[in-house]
Structure formats: structure tokens, C-alpha cells
Motif scaffolding. Structure first.
Motif, PDB file in Angstrom:
ATOM      1  N   SER A 241       0.974  -1.086   0.089  1.00  0.00           N
ATOM      2  CA  SER A 241      -0.316  -0.045   0.008  1.00  0.00           C
ATOM      3  C   SER A 241       1.155   1.503   0.425  1.00  0.00           C
ATOM      4  O   SER A 241       2.428   1.361   0.493  1.00  0.00           O
ATOM      5  N   PRO A 242       0.920   2.910   0.039  1.00  0.00           N
ATOM      6  CA  PRO A 242       1.490   3.999  -0.689  1.00  0.00           C
ATOM      7  C   PRO A 242       1.735   4.496   1.049  1.00  0.00           C
ATOM      8  O   PRO A 242       2.844   4.678   1.236  1.00  0.00           O
ATOM      9  N   ASP A 243       0.418   3.343   1.822  1.00  0.00           N
ATOM     10  CA  ASP A 243       1.458   4.165   2.800  1.00  0.00           C
ATOM     11  C   ASP A 243       2.449   2.948   3.849  1.00  0.00           C
ATOM     12  O   ASP A 243       3.334   3.369   3.879  1.00  0.00           O
ATOM     13  N   VAL A 245       4.524   1.666   1.365  1.00  0.00           N
ATOM     14  CA  VAL A 245       6.187   1.991   0.698  1.00  0.00           C
ATOM     15  C   VAL A 245       5.941   2.905   1.716  1.00  0.00           C
ATOM     16  O   VAL A 245       7.482   3.385   2.053  1.00  0.00           O
ATOM     17  N   ALA A 246       5.646   4.679   1.889  1.00  0.00           N
ATOM     18  CA  ALA A 246       5.512   6.112   2.450  1.00  0.00           C
ATOM     19  C   ALA A 246       6.325   5.733   3.532  1.00  0.00           C
ATOM     20  O   ALA A 246       8.030   5.823   4.001  1.00  0.00           O
ATOM     21  N   GLU A 291       4.685   0.459  -7.668  1.00  0.00           N
ATOM     22  CA  GLU A 291       4.646   1.748  -6.544  1.00  0.00           C
ATOM     23  C   GLU A 291       5.319   2.027  -5.613  1.00  0.00           C
ATOM     24  O   GLU A 291       4.313   2.560  -4.821  1.00  0.00           O
TER      25      GLU A 291
END
Length: 292
Positions: A241-243, A245-246, A291
């Protein structure tokens, strides 16, 4: 690879549907989904279909051949290798020795079909017999062609005489949890991806999602599918998920900024090298799917 979709090799209609899906790889099946009477038809149909494909951007192509004990493996390879698949899935594999045995055969076919030596990868199914399960420890980073490892419960249940693979709550019973665990550990030891087995109720999307989440949590990188309807669920769960990955990027950057120490405090929490390696693995997966 997040999603690997099985498609029977004897059905051109199902092949077209499978290759039209969003699966990362399609496994053209010559084994369990093809009746003994249709093995020759499956080889001919699959070979013609793959040879006629014109879309190089579509799913990867693996062929599940029949196992060595069947006596049909060589016929499968002779029929399908001219179509230049990306890899072979080997069922009922009994350790690294069977992958090496297959690799020797693939070298001959690669030379005959003007393919580079080692071009064809191998994904063995390592838990379909008791011997295969006991041989899981033989996999290591130098096993030739190894792209991933996966496991299966149904053939193992037949081999050991188990009436069911799951208990009344839907959880795998001990033998099959052991097989699942050995696959994760063998993948780690061999430094390749571990791919979770199929979820057979293709109408139960929520059950599939729950099982994918558990597989992702435990270290699997993807899951086998038996129906195109399962592919989107599998891809969604196994794409970081983007979270996530961040958070992983922030951890990697923090270690780099601090000179890559052994341990680092961030926001009142301590992070050490295993946390860093886990973050790097997640970013690598995310990058593979665009991503990161």
C-alpha cells in the motif's frame, strides 16, 4: 509475481480468458486439470495458442508439466518448449535434485530451440508428497533456474490419506500448516519468493482476501489462482500500500542519513537491521509493481 493463474491447456477459450486477465503469470496446465485422455490434445492446443500469441506485454507464461513419475514430462517439454514459455512449474518435486534433473532436460530443449542457456525458469511445487516435504531443506541459492517455490495441499492429502485439509473452522490442520511453513522457510533459504497455494472456493472473495492477508503477513509474496475472478483480490493484497511504501522509504532514508548504524531510534521506537532489511524488501516488491 503476485498472482499466478492456472488455466487448463486443453481449452482455447479458457486460455484466451486467462491471458486476458490481470494475472502476473498464467500457468498453462497439462497436469491435474487435464484428463488422461486429453493430455495429447492439451499439448497441441496449448502449443498452438502460445505460438500464436502476439502480445509480449501480457502475463508471464509458465507451463505446469506432468510430474516425473507419470512418464509424460519429456513429451510435455518437447511439445511446449518450442513455444518459448518463461518457465516450467514442476509438480510433486522431491527437493533440489528434481529441479536439477529438470534443468538438465531444459538445457537440451533450449539449445534445440535457439534459446539462451538458462532462459527458462522453474517453480517447483515442493509439498505434494511426504518425500517432497522432507526434502524442503535441500533448496539453496545455487539451485539452477529457481524462480520461486510453492506448495499444494490436495495431492499431499491424497498421499498421506487425510480425509480433509482443513478443520471445522476452516484452518489447515497440522500436516498442511507444516507444509505451508516449510515452503516459506525453504523460499527464504533459497532466496526466492514463496508463493501461497490456491484458495479453491473461487466464489468466496472475502475468504480469499482473508487468506491472502494472512499469507502476506507470514512472508508469502503471491498466491496461486484457479479462476480469473480471484486475480484482482490477490493483486490488491500483495501490492504494498502507499502507506506501507511511505513508512518503508522513511525508515530506509533514516538509516542512510544516520550512516547506516546497527540500531536507530525513530519517534520513540527502536529499529535495527532486520527492520531495515524488511523495509528494503517491501520497497523492492513495490518497485516491481510500479508503486515505489
Amino acid at each position: 509475481m503476485r498472482s499466478l493463474l492456472f488455466v487448463p491447456g486443453d481449452s482455447e477459450r479458457k486460455l484466451e480468458k486467462g491471458f486476458g486477465s490481470a494475472a502476473d503469470a498464467v500457468i498453462v496446465d497439462l497436469e491435474d486439470s487435464v484428463s488422461p485422455a486429453n493430455k495429447g490434445l492439451a499439448r497441441a492446443t496449448a502449443a498452438a495458442f502460445l505460438s500464436a500469441r502476439e502480445d509480449p506485454t501480457g502475463p508471464g507464461v509458465y507451463v505446469r508439466v506432468n510430474d516425473f513419475a507419470s512418464g509424460m514430462t519429456d513429451d510435455d517439454l518437447a511439445a511446449l518448449l518450442p513455444a518459448r514459455p518463461d518457465g516450467i512449474m514442476l509438480p510433486k518435486a522431491c527437493g533440489a535434485a528434481d529441479v536439477e534433473r529438470l534443468s538438465a532436460r531444459l538445457r537440451v530443449h533450449e539449445a534445440s530451440n535457439d534459446l539462451a542457456d538458462g532462459a527458462i525458469a522453474v517453480i517447483p511445487i515442493i509439498t505434494e508428497t511426504a518425500g517432497g516435504l522432507f526434502s524442503a531443506s535441500t533448496f539453496h541459492p545455487r539451485v539452477p533456474r529457481l524462480a520461486a517455490l510453492t506448495w499444494g495441499a490436495e495431492d499431499l492429502s491424497a498421499a498421506v490419506g487425510a480425509r480433509e485439509t482443513r478443520d471445522e473452522n476452516g484452518r489447515y490442520t497440522d500436516v498442511f500448516r507444516l507444509a505451508r511453513t516449510f515452503t516459506i522457510l525453504a523460499g527464504s533459504a533459497a532466496e526466492v519468493a514463496a508463493i501461497d497455494t490456491v484458495f479453491v472456493d473461487f466464489r468466496d472473495s472475502e475468504g480469499l482476501r482473508t487468506e491472502c492477508l494472512a499469507a502476506d503477513r507470514d512472508g508469502f509474496s503471491g498466491k496461486l489462482a484457479i479462476h480469473p475472478a480471484q486475480v484482482d483480490v490477490i493483486n490488491a493484497v500483495f501490492t504494498p500500500s502507499p502507506d506501507a511504501v511511505a513508512q518503508a522509504r522513511a525508515l530506509v532514508d533514516a538509516f542512510a542519513a544516520a550512516g547506516n548504524p546497527g540500531v536507530l531510534g525513530i519517534g520513540g521506537k527502536m529499529f535495527d537491521r532486520p527492520h531495515l532489511r524488511r523495509a528494503e524488501r517491501l520497497l523492492s516488491r513495490a518497485s516491481a509493481y510500479g508503486e515505489a
